[in-house]
Design a protein around this motif. Structure first.
Motif, PDB file in Angstrom:
ATOM      1  N   GLN A 156     -34.017  30.418  41.892  1.00 58.65           N
ATOM      2  CA  GLN A 156     -32.859  29.556  42.100  1.00 58.65           C
ATOM      3  C   GLN A 156     -31.834  29.744  40.980  1.00 58.65           C
ATOM      4  O   GLN A 156     -30.631  29.761  41.230  1.00 58.65           O
ATOM      5  CB  GLN A 156     -33.292  28.083  42.192  1.00 58.65           C
ATOM      6  N   VAL A 157     -32.318  29.874  39.747  1.00 57.99           N
ATOM      7  CA  VAL A 157     -31.423  30.100  38.609  1.00 57.99           C
ATOM      8  C   VAL A 157     -30.682  31.429  38.783  1.00 57.99           C
ATOM      9  O   VAL A 157     -29.466  31.506  38.575  1.00 57.99           O
ATOM     10  CB  VAL A 157     -32.206  30.071  37.274  1.00 57.99           C
ATOM     11  N   ILE A 158     -31.406  32.453  39.197  1.00 57.57           N
ATOM     12  CA  ILE A 158     -30.779  33.762  39.429  1.00 57.57           C
ATOM     13  C   ILE A 158     -29.726  33.659  40.525  1.00 57.57           C
ATOM     14  O   ILE A 158     -28.625  34.203  40.397  1.00 57.57           O
ATOM     15  CB  ILE A 158     -31.851  34.821  39.770  1.00 57.57           C
ATOM     16  N   GLN A 159     -30.024  32.947  41.610  1.00 61.94           N
ATOM     17  CA  GLN A 159     -29.068  32.783  42.704  1.00 61.94           C
ATOM     18  C   GLN A 159     -27.826  32.028  42.237  1.00 61.94           C
ATOM     19  O   GLN A 159     -26.696  32.387  42.587  1.00 61.94           O
ATOM     20  CB  GLN A 159     -29.713  32.054  43.884  1.00 61.94           C
ATOM     21  N   CYS A 160     -28.025  30.981  41.439  1.00 64.54           N
ATOM     22  CA  CYS A 160     -26.886  30.220  40.917  1.00 64.54           C
ATOM     23  C   CYS A 160     -26.010  31.094  40.033  1.00 64.54           C
ATOM     24  O   CYS A 160     -24.779  31.055  40.134  1.00 64.54           O
ATOM     25  CB  CYS A 160     -27.373  29.006  40.112  1.00 64.54           C
ATOM     26  N   ALA A 161     -26.645  31.883  39.166  1.00 65.58           N
ATOM     27  CA  ALA A 161     -25.890  32.775  38.287  1.00 65.58           C
ATOM     28  C   ALA A 161     -25.101  33.789  39.106  1.00 65.58           C
ATOM     29  O   ALA A 161     -23.941  34.091  38.788  1.00 65.58           O
ATOM     30  CB  ALA A 161     -26.835  33.469  37.311  1.00 65.58           C
ATOM     31  N   TYR A 162     -25.706  34.295  40.160  1.00 65.19           N
ATOM     32  CA  TYR A 162     -25.018  35.237  41.047  1.00 65.19           C
ATOM     33  C   TYR A 162     -23.807  34.569  41.699  1.00 65.19           C
ATOM     34  O   TYR A 162     -22.715  35.148  41.753  1.00 65.19           O
ATOM     35  CB  TYR A 162     -25.982  35.755  42.121  1.00 65.19           C
ATOM     36  N   ASP A 163     -23.988  33.345  42.195  1.00 64.69           N
ATOM     37  CA  ASP A 163     -22.884  32.627  42.840  1.00 64.69           C
ATOM     38  C   ASP A 163     -21.744  32.340  41.859  1.00 64.69           C
ATOM     39  O   ASP A 163     -20.572  32.423  42.218  1.00 64.69           O
ATOM     40  CB  ASP A 163     -23.384  31.319  43.463  1.00 64.69           C
ATOM     41  N   ILE A 164     -22.092  32.035  40.619  1.00 65.49           N
ATOM     42  CA  ILE A 164     -21.068  31.804  39.594  1.00 65.49           C
ATOM     43  C   ILE A 164     -20.294  33.093  39.331  1.00 65.49           C
ATOM     44  O   ILE A 164     -19.060  33.083  39.267  1.00 65.49           O
ATOM     45  CB  ILE A 164     -21.712  31.260  38.300  1.00 65.49           C
ATOM     46  N   ALA A 165     -21.006  34.193  39.190  1.00 66.49           N
ATOM     47  CA  ALA A 165     -20.340  35.487  38.962  1.00 66.49           C
ATOM     48  C   ALA A 165     -19.452  35.862  40.147  1.00 66.49           C
ATOM     49  O   ALA A 165     -18.332  36.359  39.973  1.00 66.49           O
ATOM     50  CB  ALA A 165     -21.387  36.571  38.702  1.00 66.49           C
ATOM     51  N   LYS A 166     -19.934  35.614  41.351  1.00 62.24           N
ATOM     52  CA  LYS A 166     -19.165  35.917  42.561  1.00 62.24           C
ATOM     53  C   LYS A 166     -17.878  35.100  42.604  1.00 62.24           C
ATOM     54  O   LYS A 166     -16.799  35.640  42.875  1.00 62.24           O
ATOM     55  CB  LYS A 166     -20.023  35.623  43.793  1.00 62.24           C
ATOM     56  N   ALA A 167     -17.981  33.810  42.314  1.00 59.55           N
ATOM     57  CA  ALA A 167     -16.797  32.943  42.328  1.00 59.55           C
ATOM     58  C   ALA A 167     -15.812  33.350  41.235  1.00 59.55           C
ATOM     59  O   ALA A 167     -14.595  33.374  41.463  1.00 59.55           O
ATOM     60  CB  ALA A 167     -17.212  31.479  42.152  1.00 59.55           C
ATOM     61  N   ALA A 168     -16.330  33.687  40.070  1.00 60.78           N
ATOM     62  CA  ALA A 168     -15.456  34.112  38.974  1.00 60.78           C
ATOM     63  C   ALA A 168     -14.728  35.408  39.347  1.00 60.78           C
ATOM     64  O   ALA A 168     -13.525  35.548  39.090  1.00 60.78           O
ATOM     65  CB  ALA A 168     -16.273  34.312  37.700  1.00 60.78           C
ATOM     66  N   LYS A 169     -15.432  36.326  39.968  1.00 64.74           N
ATOM     67  CA  LYS A 169     -14.805  37.586  40.398  1.00 64.74           C
ATOM     68  C   LYS A 169     -13.716  37.319  41.435  1.00 64.74           C
ATOM     69  O   LYS A 169     -12.635  37.913  41.381  1.00 64.74           O
ATOM     70  CB  LYS A 169     -15.849  38.539  40.969  1.00 64.74           C
ATOM     71  N   GLN A 170     -13.995  36.410  42.373  1.00 59.88           N
ATOM     72  CA  GLN A 170     -12.997  36.055  43.378  1.00 59.88           C
ATOM     73  C   GLN A 170     -11.744  35.486  42.717  1.00 59.88           C
ATOM     74  O   GLN A 170     -10.624  35.854  43.085  1.00 59.88           O
ATOM     75  CB  GLN A 170     -13.571  35.030  44.366  1.00 59.88           C
ATOM     76  N   LEU A 171     -11.934  34.618  41.740  1.00 58.47           N
ATOM     77  CA  LEU A 171     -10.787  34.021  41.054  1.00 58.47           C
ATOM     78  C   LEU A 171      -9.976  35.065  40.302  1.00 58.47           C
ATOM     79  O   LEU A 171      -8.746  35.051  40.331  1.00 58.47           O
ATOM     80  CB  LEU A 171     -11.251  32.916  40.092  1.00 58.47           C
ATOM     81  N   VAL A 172     -10.662  35.975  39.624  1.00 57.13           N
ATOM     82  CA  VAL A 172      -9.963  37.039  38.896  1.00 57.13           C
ATOM     83  C   VAL A 172      -9.181  37.910  39.872  1.00 57.13           C
ATOM     84  O   VAL A 172      -8.012  38.235  39.641  1.00 57.13           O
ATOM     85  CB  VAL A 172     -10.957  37.888  38.070  1.00 57.13           C
ATOM     86  N   THR A 173      -9.806  38.266  40.978  1.00 54.88           N
ATOM     87  CA  THR A 173      -9.143  39.107  41.983  1.00 54.88           C
ATOM     88  C   THR A 173      -7.913  38.408  42.552  1.00 54.88           C
ATOM     89  O   THR A 173      -6.836  39.005  42.659  1.00 54.88           O
ATOM     90  CB  THR A 173     -10.125  39.460  43.116  1.00 54.88           C
ATOM     91  N   ILE A 174      -8.066  37.146  42.905  1.00 61.66           N
ATOM     92  CA  ILE A 174      -6.961  36.383  43.498  1.00 61.66           C
ATOM     93  C   ILE A 174      -5.816  36.226  42.508  1.00 61.66           C
ATOM     94  O   ILE A 174      -4.650  36.479  42.854  1.00 61.66           O
ATOM     95  CB  ILE A 174      -7.454  34.996  43.956  1.00 61.66           C
ATOM     96  N   THR A 175      -6.124  35.816  41.286  1.00 57.56           N
ATOM     97  CA  THR A 175      -5.053  35.588  40.313  1.00 57.56           C
ATOM     98  C   THR A 175      -4.386  36.888  39.909  1.00 57.56           C
ATOM     99  O   THR A 175      -3.178  36.908  39.659  1.00 57.56           O
ATOM    100  CB  THR A 175      -5.577  34.837  39.061  1.00 57.56           C
ATOM    101  N   THR A 176      -5.142  37.978  39.858  1.00 56.38           N
ATOM    102  CA  THR A 176      -4.555  39.272  39.528  1.00 56.38           C
ATOM    103  C   THR A 176      -3.565  39.686  40.620  1.00 56.38           C
ATOM    104  O   THR A 176      -2.450  40.126  40.327  1.00 56.38           O
ATOM    105  CB  THR A 176      -5.642  40.350  39.358  1.00 56.38           C
ATOM    106  N   LYS A 177      -3.959  39.499  41.871  1.00 52.02           N
ATOM    107  CA  LYS A 177      -3.066  39.845  42.992  1.00 52.02           C
ATOM    108  C   LYS A 177      -1.823  38.951  42.974  1.00 52.02           C
ATOM    109  O   LYS A 177      -0.703  39.431  43.213  1.00 52.02           O
ATOM    110  CB  LYS A 177      -3.794  39.674  44.333  1.00 52.02           C
ATOM    111  N   GLU A 178      -2.018  37.656  42.722  1.00 48.60           N
ATOM    112  CA  GLU A 178      -0.870  36.739  42.697  1.00 48.60           C
ATOM    113  C   GLU A 178       0.082  37.066  41.558  1.00 48.60           C
ATOM    114  O   GLU A 178       1.296  36.966  41.706  1.00 48.60           O
ATOM    115  CB  GLU A 178      -1.353  35.298  42.589  1.00 48.60           C
ATOM    116  N   ASN A 179      -0.446  37.452  40.414  1.00 49.86           N
ATOM    117  CA  ASN A 179       0.387  37.775  39.258  1.00 49.86           C
ATOM    118  C   ASN A 179       1.130  39.099  39.428  1.00 49.86           C
ATOM    119  O   ASN A 179       2.187  39.310  38.845  1.00 49.86           O
ATOM    120  CB  ASN A 179      -0.447  37.813  37.978  1.00 49.86           C
ATOM    121  N   ASN A 180       0.575  39.984  40.248  1.00 45.93           N
ATOM    122  CA  ASN A 180       1.228  41.272  40.489  1.00 45.93           C
ATOM    123  C   ASN A 180       2.316  41.193  41.569  1.00 45.93           C
ATOM    124  O   ASN A 180       3.085  42.120  41.733  1.00 45.93           O
ATOM    125  CB  ASN A 180       0.192  42.338  40.869  1.00 45.93           C
ATOM    126  N   ASN A 181       2.344  40.097  42.294  1.00 45.29           N
ATOM    127  CA  ASN A 181       3.356  39.939  43.347  1.00 45.29           C
ATOM    128  C   ASN A 181       4.621  39.314  42.830  1.00 45.29           C
ATOM    129  O   ASN A 181       4.892  38.825  41.900  1.00 45.29           O
ATOM    130  CB  ASN A 181       2.819  39.090  44.501  1.00 45.29           C
TER     131      ASN A 181
END
Length: 77
Positions: free
Chosen positions: A52-77
């Motif tokens: 469960q801890v591993i799954q939570c860590a994975y979900d946190i990393a996934k969400a953080a990556k999504q945020l970085v991707t989204i904000t990077t795209k928004e900042n480049n527009n």
């Protein structure tokens, strides 16, 4: 992270990522508390808690990556 929470994001993708990040962080905290000696009892399945801890860590990393991707795209527009 706190900057995002202080204002309501306009993007549904950002809101979804933040919800995943927040809920996963709370789940991670809860799962980690189960490993403390005070709360550990003979019925605690440490292998399950570890998964469960591993799954939570994975979900946190996934969400953080999504945020970085989204904000990077928004900042480049």
């Amino acid at each position: 992270f706190l900057i995002f929470l202080s204002q309501k994001p306009k993007s549904e993708l950002v809101r979804t990522s933040l919800r995943l990040l927040t809920s996963s962080a709370y789940r991670l905290q809860s799962e980690c508390k189960k490993t403390l000696p005070v709360e550990t009892c003979p019925t605690t399945d440490i292998q399950l808690v570890t998964q469960q801890v591993i799954q939570c860590a994975y979900d946190i990393a996934k969400a953080a990556k999504q945020l970085v991707t989204i904000t990077t795209k928004e900042n480049n527009n």
